[in-house]
Design a protein around this motif. Structure first.
Motif, mmCIF file in Angstrom:
data_model
loop_
_atom_site.group_PDB
_atom_site.id
_atom_site.type_symbol
_atom_site.label_atom_id
_atom_site.label_comp_id
_atom_site.label_asym_id
_atom_site.label_seq_id
_atom_site.Cartn_x
_atom_site.Cartn_y
_atom_site.Cartn_z
ATOM 1 N N LEU A 1 0.855 -1.180 0.000
ATOM 2 C CA LEU A 1 0.000 0.000 0.000
ATOM 3 C C LEU A 1 0.897 1.238 0.000
ATOM 4 O O LEU A 1 2.107 1.141 0.208
ATOM 5 N N HIS A 2 0.317 2.409 -0.215
ATOM 6 C CA HIS A 2 1.138 3.617 -0.134
ATOM 7 C C HIS A 2 1.461 3.950 1.307
ATOM 8 O O HIS A 2 2.624 4.210 1.662
ATOM 9 N N ASP A 3 0.457 3.974 2.168
ATOM 10 C CA ASP A 3 0.679 4.247 3.579
ATOM 11 C C ASP A 3 0.881 2.942 4.347
ATOM 12 O O ASP A 3 0.682 1.858 3.812
ATOM 13 N N GLU A 4 1.244 3.077 5.605
ATOM 14 C CA GLU A 4 1.640 1.899 6.378
ATOM 15 C C GLU A 4 0.482 0.924 6.596
ATOM 16 O O GLU A 4 -0.584 1.298 7.080
ATOM 17 N N GLY A 5 0.714 -0.329 6.231
ATOM 18 C CA GLY A 5 -0.251 -1.385 6.472
ATOM 19 C C GLY A 5 0.141 -2.200 7.692
ATOM 20 O O GLY A 5 1.174 -1.949 8.325
ATOM 21 N N PRO A 6 -0.648 -3.205 8.040
ATOM 22 C CA PRO A 6 -0.344 -4.012 9.215
ATOM 23 C C PRO A 6 0.729 -5.063 8.953
ATOM 24 O O PRO A 6 0.945 -5.487 7.824
ATOM 25 N N ALA A 7 1.397 -5.475 10.034
ATOM 26 C CA ALA A 7 2.212 -6.688 10.046
ATOM 27 C C ALA A 7 1.450 -7.689 10.911
ATOM 28 O O ALA A 7 1.046 -7.352 12.031
ATOM 29 N N VAL A 8 1.234 -8.883 10.384
ATOM 30 C CA VAL A 8 0.278 -9.807 10.998
ATOM 31 C C VAL A 8 0.933 -11.142 11.339
ATOM 32 O O VAL A 8 1.667 -11.713 10.532
ATOM 33 N N ILE A 9 0.654 -11.627 12.550
ATOM 34 C CA ILE A 9 0.953 -13.003 12.942
ATOM 35 C C ILE A 9 -0.381 -13.706 13.073
ATOM 36 O O ILE A 9 -1.277 -13.218 13.767
ATOM 37 N N SER A 10 -0.537 -14.853 12.416
ATOM 38 C CA SER A 10 -1.798 -15.577 12.507
ATOM 39 C C SER A 10 -1.543 -17.070 12.622
ATOM 40 O O SER A 10 -0.519 -17.579 12.146
ATOM 41 N N ALA A 11 -2.484 -17.764 13.251
ATOM 42 C CA ALA A 11 -2.359 -19.214 13.425
ATOM 43 C C ALA A 11 -3.731 -19.806 13.702
ATOM 44 O O ALA A 11 -4.647 -19.109 14.153
ATOM 45 N N SER A 12 -3.862 -21.088 13.419
ATOM 46 C CA SER A 12 -5.081 -21.831 13.745
ATOM 47 C C SER A 12 -4.705 -23.002 14.642
ATOM 48 O O SER A 12 -3.719 -23.698 14.369
ATOM 49 N N PRO A 13 -5.459 -23.238 15.710
ATOM 50 C CA PRO A 13 -5.071 -24.266 16.677
ATOM 51 C C PRO A 13 -5.316 -25.687 16.162
ATOM 52 O O PRO A 13 -6.227 -25.934 15.385
#
Length: 451
Positions: free
Chosen positions: A330-342
């Motif tokens: 994106l042009h502006d700051e996007g998220p940094a994501v940690i994701s998981a499923s149990p």
């Protein structure tokens, strides 16, 4: 974020490469028409086909408060009627010429494309030029604006309101980008879309759909000279409106000031998921840091050989998947994501404890040079092989220029990503996931009483 294009509403950057063609043959040519329209030509002579794209430097970020969804709605309207094209005739002409076409809207841009045999390129330019200048927008209940407004409302029902994961993500992003123009969801809020008027549409059209606000990208079996002649014929005659001022509503995204937990449950959910959204960055805001973060996240959770996957899925058996990714295109700051499923029998609380313990351990002990080199090479290889797709290349050049970048940003990507050091990759993820950083935690769960 891995530089791979995704279509639909939100298009992210594609990738570049050094795959099968000689660099001299592949090198893009750029020029501008007298009316301000930018042109990029990417020769690809392996097959007698072309990908023709027109990018407009307008997206959801440019909408005024209370009128969300207008940029996306306008993407729909562009396929309807013009002074010289009846309802549906645009699509019919493309189809009769053996081509395919579509469009997509992002926060940052709107893009339209056709892929056809090279002899039909002039026809595609004529079609796009026609709808750039002579679109019909009226208040007829059966006309293009009102009918497509209803289509978009139904699209929201199907893609967002009927999708628990999409609902939760919309909730999270609204918090992450609170009071930032990105808070406006691309597809639009239902009540605001329903209230959009033909007058809103005409004002939007006159302000943004002008050649000086557009980028033409042609990739395929053409020469720059051929494209220049056709572009001058079809687009060069269009006078700039002078209203496409270029003052985008981009602004830096402030860091979260508190940690929040959001939860959404639904009977349709069969597999719970856990995620944390942190403030990230973007290539446009900080290219070097963005590349370092991408490499670091590849080491951390970028696939089945990553640190977190090996520990949480293969060794501890507490998760069935785990992933780390950043929205850096994106042009502006996007998220940094940690994701998981149990894994079966593991609660989200147990999963969270295991994920964060592993994350802290990895960030404390650091990365090895070998795994960073492997991550760099993987990202570069994705870029290298992607050059085999002319549509990918049309997308990466178009999106990069629409965000204010340059052709050189694209050309230099493989070398730049290979230049990220172990220390830079580690520093990037330590900064983003640091103990001083707030985040939004999201839980997607089955409805109460559901298994």
């Amino acid at each position: 974020m891995k530089r791979i294009l995704t279509g639909g509403l939100f298009a992210l950057s594609a990738v570049l490469s050094t795959a099968s063609a000689d660099d001299t043959d592949w090198a893009p040519t750029t020029f501008s028409l007298d009316n301000g329209m930018e042109v990029v030509v990417v020769p690809d002579h392996r097959a007698p086909v072309v990908t023709h794209m027109v990018w407009y430097k307008v997206g959801a970020v440019d909408e005024v408060p209370g009128k969300s969804g207008l940029a996306h709605l306008f993407e729909h309207i562009m396929f309807k009627e013009t002074d010289d094209l009846g309802p549906g005739e645009f699509d019919d002409i493309v189809s009769r010429n053996g081509g395919v076409n579509n469009a997509f809207t992002s926060w940052d841009y709107t893009a339209y494309y056709e892929r056809v045999a090279k002899q039909h390129l002039g026809t595609m330019m004529a079609l796009e030029a026609e709808r750039m200048t002579d679109l019909i927008i009226n208040d007829d209940p059966e006309g293009p604006f009102i009918s497509e407004r209803d289509v978009v409302k139904e699209e929201r029902r199907q893609r967002i309101d009927n999708n628990p994961g999409a609902i939760l993500q919309e909730m999270v992003l609204s918090e992450l980008w609170k009071d930032h123009p990105y808070e406006i969801t691309v597809i639009g809020k239902m009540d605001e879309v329903a209230a959009l008027t033909p007058e809103d549409g005409m004002a939007f059209y006159k302000e943004y759909y002008s050649p000086e606000n557009a980028i033409l990208v042609v990739a395929g079996d053409v020469t720059p000279e051929e494209v220049r002649v056709m572009a001058e014929e079809h687009y060069g005659r269009i006078k700039p409106t002078g209203t496409a001022h270029g003052n985008r509503k981009w602004e830096s995204v402030p860091l979260l000031t508190e940690t929040k937990e959001l939860e959404y449950s639904d009977p349709k959910i069969r597999q719970p998921s856990w995620s944390r959204y942190y403030n990230g960055t973007s290539e446009s805001r900080d290219r070097d840091f963005s590349y370092a973060l991408d490499v670091g996240l590849e080491v951390l959770g970028g696939g089945m050989t990553s640190r977190l996957y090996q520990s949480l899925v293969e060794e501890q058996n507490v998760a069935i998947n785990v992933n780390t990714v950043a929205w850096t295109t994106l042009h502006d700051e996007g998220p940094a994501v940690i994701s998981a499923s149990p894994a079966p029998g593991v609660s989200l609380e147990e999963l969270e404890t295991a994920v964060m313990a592993d994350l802290e351990e990895v960030l404390a002990e650091g990365f090895t040079d070998e795994e960073v080199e492997r991550a760099r090479n993987k990202l570069a290889a994705s870029a290298i092989y992607a050059r085999d797709s002319q549509s990918n290349m049309a997308n990466v050049f178009g999106s990069t220029l629409a965000l204010g970048g340059t052709v050189d940003d694209v050309l230099d990507y493989p070398d730049n990503i290979r230049g990220v050091t172990t220390e830079e990759a580690l520093a990037a993820v330590r900064k983003v996931f640091g103990p001083d950083r707030h985040y939004i935690e999201a839980h997607l769960l089955p409805a109460e009483g559901d298994s």
